[in-house]
Design an enzyme around this catalytic site. Structure first.
Site, mmCIF file in Angstrom:
data_model
loop_
_atom_site.group_PDB
_atom_site.id
_atom_site.type_symbol
_atom_site.label_atom_id
_atom_site.label_comp_id
_atom_site.label_asym_id
_atom_site.label_seq_id
_atom_site.Cartn_x
_atom_site.Cartn_y
_atom_site.Cartn_z
ATOM 1 N N HIS A 159 -4.469 30.344 65.797
ATOM 2 C CA HIS A 159 -4.362 31.360 66.856
ATOM 3 C C HIS A 159 -3.224 32.323 66.537
ATOM 4 O O HIS A 159 -3.376 33.545 66.615
ATOM 5 C CB HIS A 159 -4.111 30.718 68.220
ATOM 6 C CG HIS A 159 -3.541 31.686 69.219
ATOM 7 N ND1 HIS A 159 -2.181 31.944 69.306
ATOM 8 C CD2 HIS A 159 -4.129 32.491 70.126
ATOM 9 C CE1 HIS A 159 -1.972 32.871 70.232
ATOM 10 N NE2 HIS A 159 -3.138 33.205 70.751
ATOM 11 N N ASP B 156 -7.965 27.059 75.790
ATOM 12 C CA ASP B 156 -6.630 26.557 75.474
ATOM 13 C C ASP B 156 -6.567 25.050 75.677
ATOM 14 O O ASP B 156 -6.057 24.306 74.832
ATOM 15 C CB ASP B 156 -5.607 27.268 76.367
ATOM 16 C CG ASP B 156 -4.176 27.132 75.873
ATOM 17 O OD1 ASP B 156 -3.973 26.856 74.684
ATOM 18 O OD2 ASP B 156 -3.257 27.332 76.689
ATOM 19 N N HIS C 101 -5.585 34.507 75.191
ATOM 20 C CA HIS C 101 -5.008 33.418 74.398
ATOM 21 C C HIS C 101 -6.030 32.325 74.113
ATOM 22 O O HIS C 101 -6.259 31.944 72.957
ATOM 23 C CB HIS C 101 -3.789 32.840 75.142
ATOM 24 C CG HIS C 101 -3.192 31.636 74.491
ATOM 25 N ND1 HIS C 101 -2.348 31.716 73.407
ATOM 26 C CD2 HIS C 101 -3.313 30.308 74.780
ATOM 27 C CE1 HIS C 101 -1.965 30.490 73.053
ATOM 28 N NE2 HIS C 101 -2.540 29.626 73.864
#
Length: 373
Positions: free
Chosen positions: A262, A176, A276
């Site tokens: 994403h 991330d 994530h």
């Protein structure tokens, strides 16, 4: 009349990080209110219950415990908002991962006048510092971003808890955070309005660059420390990069195709078991392909990803058998109206996203073959 572009930077007023920091939660919360609803899932409660209860009690803060349902959905936000209202809470505290923290922020926004505290137990996303939440459908697909008028009043990160979590969490956080610089530089160069509400300041761009530099320097060390569940200076630095530097960098500079893709990936049920940052890492590679990044830059991204254990291929996130139609569906979701993919300095179509995913996957597989031990 000429208009002058406004530059903005937003951030939480207080950030606290260190081993055992959760034991100081009460003294910080007591400055914000005296009646707190604390939101955490069952697993997190087993880790923090004693420390949180004792710390808030010692500080004279009334505590209402609530078990988080697992996803930041509108239904869950409404449920916790009702709990906070019944309790007469003046503080809402989210403890755990990004979805619990986003839910707490959304509850604070819904209640209007209550303080918000985010206390991540993992360094897996940059959600804790931001004034927004990612809202999902009940099925786990991305639904929308929800923007708030203020950042959390307090962000408190206990690195002992971060180190105690499975290493996959901090590695995902690096995925991330890795996107932060790549997206920030695109948004700044294209003069896109950031989520903070204006153009980026030099300070926020510098923080995004520092985030990248910290990852490159300390990421592999931090992964090893996390695997051994020990707090080291490298783990502290990467926790700060994943949480604070990435958070301030993305919010005050902007998101681009990496996060837009994403979001597109979440339309496939095959990726719902991925974290994530793992999905973002595939989005980052696709963004670099879209930009026509030079080989040296692609190789730097891949070398780092391999060193810390981030996925770089479609197979690595469960899409190894994806056909053209599935990739186009991801492309359509990635380029939906309002998506951050449109912060790229050129128009991006679903076909371009599908091609970038295929092209990035092919390059990543070739790189892996070339560098196989």
């Amino acid at each position: 009349m000429n208009t002058v572009a406004t530059r903005m930077m937003i951030s939480p007023p207080k950030y606290v990080q260190g081993a055992g920091a959760v034991q100081t939660l009460g003294e910080h919360v007591a400055r914000l209110g005296e009646n707190a609803v604390v939101l955490a899932d069952k697993g997190v409660w087993t880790l923090v219950d004693e420390a949180v209860t004792q710390s808030l009690s010692a500080a004279g803060v009334k505590l209402t415990k609530e078990v988080f349902g697992g996803l930041c959905t509108q239904k869950e936000i409404d449920r916790i908002t009702a709990v906070a209202e019944r309790a007469g809470a003046d503080v809402v505290i989210g403890i755990g991962g990004g979805t619990a923290i986003d839910t707490a922020k959304a509850v604070g926004h819904a209640r209007g006048d209550i303080a918000v505290v985010s206390a991540p137990t993992v360094a897996s996303t940059d959600a804790p510092t931001s004034a927004l939440a990612v809202i999902y459908t009940e099925e786990g697909a991305f639904e929308r971003y929800s923007f708030f008028s203020r950042n959390p009043n307090l962000v408190l990160v206990d690195t002992q808890l971060v180190a105690g979590a499975p290493s996959r969490f901090i590695v995902s956080g690096m995925g991330d955070a890795l996107a932060t610089w790549y997206e920030a530089r695109v948004c700044v160069a294209a003069e896109r309005t950031a989520m903070a509400g204006g153009l980026a300041t030099g300070a926020s761009l510098a923080l995004a660059k520092l985030c990248w530099e910290t990852l490159m320097e300390y990421g592999p060390q931090a992964r090893l420390a996390a695997e051994q569940h020990v707090v080291t200076p490298a783990l502290e630095k990467i926790t700060e990069a994943n949480t604070l530097l990435s958070g301030l960098g993305f919010e005050s500079c902007g998101l681009a195709a990496a996060h837009g893709i994403h979001n597109g990936l979440t339309v496939s049920h095959k990726v719902h078991g991925m974290m994530h940052g793992e999905k973002v890492n595939i989005g980052t590679l696709a963004q670099l392909i879209l930009e026509g990044a030079p080989t040296t830059e692609l190789d730097t991204y891949l070398e780092f990803s391999h060193a810390v254990g981030l996925p770089t291929t479609l197979a690595g996130i469960g899409l190894g058998d994806a056909d053209r139609e599935e990739l186009l569906a991801i492309g359509r979701a990635s380029t939906a109206q309002g998506e951050t993919t449109h912060n790229m300095p050129f128009a991006v179509t679903p076909q371009m996203v599908a091609d970038a995913l295929v092209g990035g996957d092919a390059y990543a597989r070739a790189y892996a073959r070339k560098h196989a031990a």
